[in-house]
Motif scaffolding. Sequence first.
Motif, PDB file in Angstrom:
ATOM      1  N   ARG A  83     211.373  25.588  38.828  1.00 49.80           N
ATOM      2  CA  ARG A  83     211.336  24.141  38.647  1.00 49.80           C
ATOM      3  C   ARG A  83     212.656  23.553  38.152  1.00 49.80           C
ATOM      4  O   ARG A  83     212.981  22.409  38.445  1.00 49.80           O
ATOM      5  CB  ARG A  83     210.229  23.773  37.640  1.00 49.80           C
ATOM      6  CG  ARG A  83     208.835  23.992  38.171  1.00 49.80           C
ATOM      7  CD  ARG A  83     208.540  23.039  39.308  1.00 49.80           C
ATOM      8  NE  ARG A  83     207.263  23.312  39.954  1.00 49.80           N
ATOM      9  CZ  ARG A  83     206.853  22.715  41.056  1.00 49.80           C
ATOM     10  NH1 ARG A  83     207.628  21.833  41.650  1.00 49.80           N
ATOM     11  NH2 ARG A  83     205.696  23.016  41.588  1.00 49.80           N
ATOM     12  N   GLU A  84     213.415  24.332  37.363  1.00 50.15           N
ATOM     13  CA  GLU A  84     214.567  23.761  36.680  1.00 50.15           C
ATOM     14  C   GLU A  84     215.715  24.752  36.649  1.00 50.15           C
ATOM     15  O   GLU A  84     215.501  25.957  36.469  1.00 50.15           O
ATOM     16  CB  GLU A  84     214.164  23.401  35.233  1.00 50.15           C
ATOM     17  CG  GLU A  84     214.889  22.226  34.649  1.00 50.15           C
ATOM     18  CD  GLU A  84     214.269  21.806  33.318  1.00 50.15           C
ATOM     19  OE1 GLU A  84     213.545  20.788  33.288  1.00 50.15           O
ATOM     20  OE2 GLU A  84     214.508  22.507  32.310  1.00 50.15           O
ATOM     21  N   ASP A 106     211.214  22.737  45.253  1.00 44.24           N
ATOM     22  CA  ASP A 106     211.369  21.635  44.295  1.00 44.24           C
ATOM     23  C   ASP A 106     212.126  22.139  43.063  1.00 44.24           C
ATOM     24  O   ASP A 106     211.548  22.804  42.209  1.00 44.24           O
ATOM     25  CB  ASP A 106     209.987  21.110  43.890  1.00 44.24           C
ATOM     26  CG  ASP A 106     210.059  19.805  43.117  1.00 44.24           C
ATOM     27  OD1 ASP A 106     211.053  19.579  42.424  1.00 44.24           O
ATOM     28  OD2 ASP A 106     209.113  19.013  43.229  1.00 44.24           O
ATOM     29  N   THR A 108     214.972  20.954  39.929  1.00 48.14           N
ATOM     30  CA  THR A 108     215.753  19.916  39.254  1.00 48.14           C
ATOM     31  C   THR A 108     216.902  20.551  38.494  1.00 48.14           C
ATOM     32  O   THR A 108     216.690  21.474  37.682  1.00 48.14           O
ATOM     33  CB  THR A 108     214.878  19.102  38.285  1.00 48.14           C
ATOM     34  OG1 THR A 108     213.862  18.428  39.035  1.00 48.14           O
ATOM     35  CG2 THR A 108     215.709  18.071  37.523  1.00 48.14           C
ATOM     36  N   GLU A 137     216.607  13.612  45.041  1.00 46.51           N
ATOM     37  CA  GLU A 137     216.543  12.499  44.088  1.00 46.51           C
ATOM     38  C   GLU A 137     217.710  12.646  43.124  1.00 46.51           C
ATOM     39  O   GLU A 137     217.967  13.743  42.608  1.00 46.51           O
ATOM     40  CB  GLU A 137     215.218  12.525  43.314  1.00 46.51           C
ATOM     41  CG  GLU A 137     213.997  12.304  44.189  1.00 46.51           C
ATOM     42  CD  GLU A 137     212.699  12.436  43.401  1.00 46.51           C
ATOM     43  OE1 GLU A 137     212.781  12.519  42.143  1.00 46.51           O
ATOM     44  OE2 GLU A 137     211.627  12.473  44.030  1.00 46.51           O
ATOM     45  N   HIS A 138     218.416  11.537  42.865  1.00 43.23           N
ATOM     46  CA  HIS A 138     219.616  11.635  42.035  1.00 43.23           C
ATOM     47  C   HIS A 138     219.894  10.299  41.361  1.00 43.23           C
ATOM     48  O   HIS A 138     219.242   9.288  41.655  1.00 43.23           O
ATOM     49  CB  HIS A 138     220.812  12.063  42.886  1.00 43.23           C
ATOM     50  CG  HIS A 138     221.063  11.190  44.078  1.00 43.23           C
ATOM     51  ND1 HIS A 138     221.981  10.173  44.090  1.00 43.23           N
ATOM     52  CD2 HIS A 138     220.488  11.181  45.318  1.00 43.23           C
ATOM     53  CE1 HIS A 138     221.971   9.568  45.272  1.00 43.23           C
ATOM     54  NE2 HIS A 138     221.070  10.155  46.043  1.00 43.23           N
ATOM     55  N   THR A 146     217.337  16.326  41.731  1.00 43.37           N
ATOM     56  CA  THR A 146     216.181  17.112  42.174  1.00 43.37           C
ATOM     57  C   THR A 146     216.295  17.377  43.668  1.00 43.37           C
ATOM     58  O   THR A 146     216.497  16.447  44.468  1.00 43.37           O
ATOM     59  CB  THR A 146     214.861  16.372  41.873  1.00 43.37           C
ATOM     60  OG1 THR A 146     214.743  16.201  40.452  1.00 43.37           O
ATOM     61  CG2 THR A 146     213.670  17.166  42.383  1.00 43.37           C
ATOM     62  N   ARG A 148     214.417  18.739  46.927  1.00 44.34           N
ATOM     63  CA  ARG A 148     213.129  19.068  47.537  1.00 44.34           C
ATOM     64  C   ARG A 148     213.422  19.622  48.929  1.00 44.34           C
ATOM     65  O   ARG A 148     213.655  18.864  49.873  1.00 44.34           O
ATOM     66  CB  ARG A 148     212.228  17.840  47.605  1.00 44.34           C
ATOM     67  CG  ARG A 148     211.972  17.196  46.239  1.00 44.34           C
ATOM     68  CD  ARG A 148     210.877  16.151  46.292  1.00 44.34           C
ATOM     69  NE  ARG A 148     210.914  15.268  45.132  1.00 44.34           N
ATOM     70  CZ  ARG A 148     210.476  15.587  43.913  1.00 44.34           C
ATOM     71  NH1 ARG A 148     209.960  16.781  43.710  1.00 44.34           N
ATOM     72  NH2 ARG A 148     210.554  14.719  42.917  1.00 44.34           N
TER      73      ARG A 148
END
Length: 429
Positions: A83-84, A106, A108, A137-138, A146, A148
């Motif tokens: 996830r991270e 996904d 981040t 996403e930024h 992020t 995806r």
Amino acid sequence: MDVIVTPTPRLEGDIQALSSKNYTTRYLLVAALANGTSTIHYPAHSEDSDAMRRCIRDLGAIIEEDDKKIVITGFGNHPKDIRELNVGNAGAVLRFLMAIASLCPDVTFVNTYPDSLGKRPHDDLIDSLQQLGVVIEHQEGKLPITIRGGQPKGGKITVSGNVSSQFLSALLFLTPMLEEDSEIEVLHDLKSKVVVGQTLEVLEQAGIIIHASEDLMHYKVPGRQHYQAKEYIVQGDYPGSAAVLAAAAVTNSDVKIHRLAENSKQGERAIVDVLRMMEVPLTHEHDIVHVQGNQRLKALEFDGDAATDAVLAMVAAAVFAEGTSRFYNVENLRYKECDRITDYLNELRKAGANVEERQAEIIVHGRPEGVEGGVEINAHYDHRVIMALSVVGLRAKAPLRIKDAHHVAKSYPIFFDHMKSIGAQIEWV
């Protein structure tokens, strides 16, 4: 922590060059992308390479290491669903792994250095990855970001090269693993072509085939390739050694640095040629650079694009040269851990240097008599700025205090140990 650099008239001794950060991070990545076990001999230990170690482990690589080598069992083209990821303050690691993370559903990338890496733009790579079908996403091109992904598609891809070559390198690591063949076209100018050459060299060693045009602006990448598990030997690091060589050049010195290959593809190898042009007495034989400085340097003009990470050290030497030096084609220095033109020159002025800036140039009016010093200066959390300002402190008339100098660990954790071992008067405070 800060350091105080006290004027030091003479440096003398031998040191072993640190291993290359650039090659280490690339070898770590290609080893992780291989199915099987690879060995990396003499890896660099720095914040950047440690960030790559940490992140590839999070993505599923198995890592064992001792004092002289790292053994890595890779995850191939199937990184773990995570996830991270935290790359710390390592811009190249972030950009390379943004591409690899597009194989995950996904992920981040968190922002732990909002005043440094958090300010740097990544729009050009984001645009290229979106062309592969990756959803991102930024925050206006900045962290947190992020990815995806899961099923990126090859094909025709464009990437801008006028901010950083790292965006192109990221695509070169990813596209061989895609199902489709890819064609990559570089738009605008391509900065730091020499560093792209290092990426291509490492990819070839890892068994990857890439057809690059002679000007490095077009690439044909066959898909469905597999990274091979290999043994790699990391060469000595020119970017970090550049500051030590500049320090030897501006003092009375008898300094040798070992493990600096004469035929290296590192662009920063140009530090040796630049010091020669400045008429610094030196030899480069059997992978040893031997500087016998006499405090006398001549000004020069130099295209810094191929030697980005050595330019600040060259500028530090030029501060004490006779005449006016000009370093041009260096705009990409503005997009590093700090603005390495405006921020660096502001600190040089505080120390007493006579410098000017243009958008893509640094102009240095040399002061062979030395600079005043006696001030506290801000290195803007930037390892290259810290090292270069330390060089200036050796020829100041009064000590320089450099703020937050511990950030030198990003690339050269034992820089001050090495400097003290050859006689530099430096203390932590």
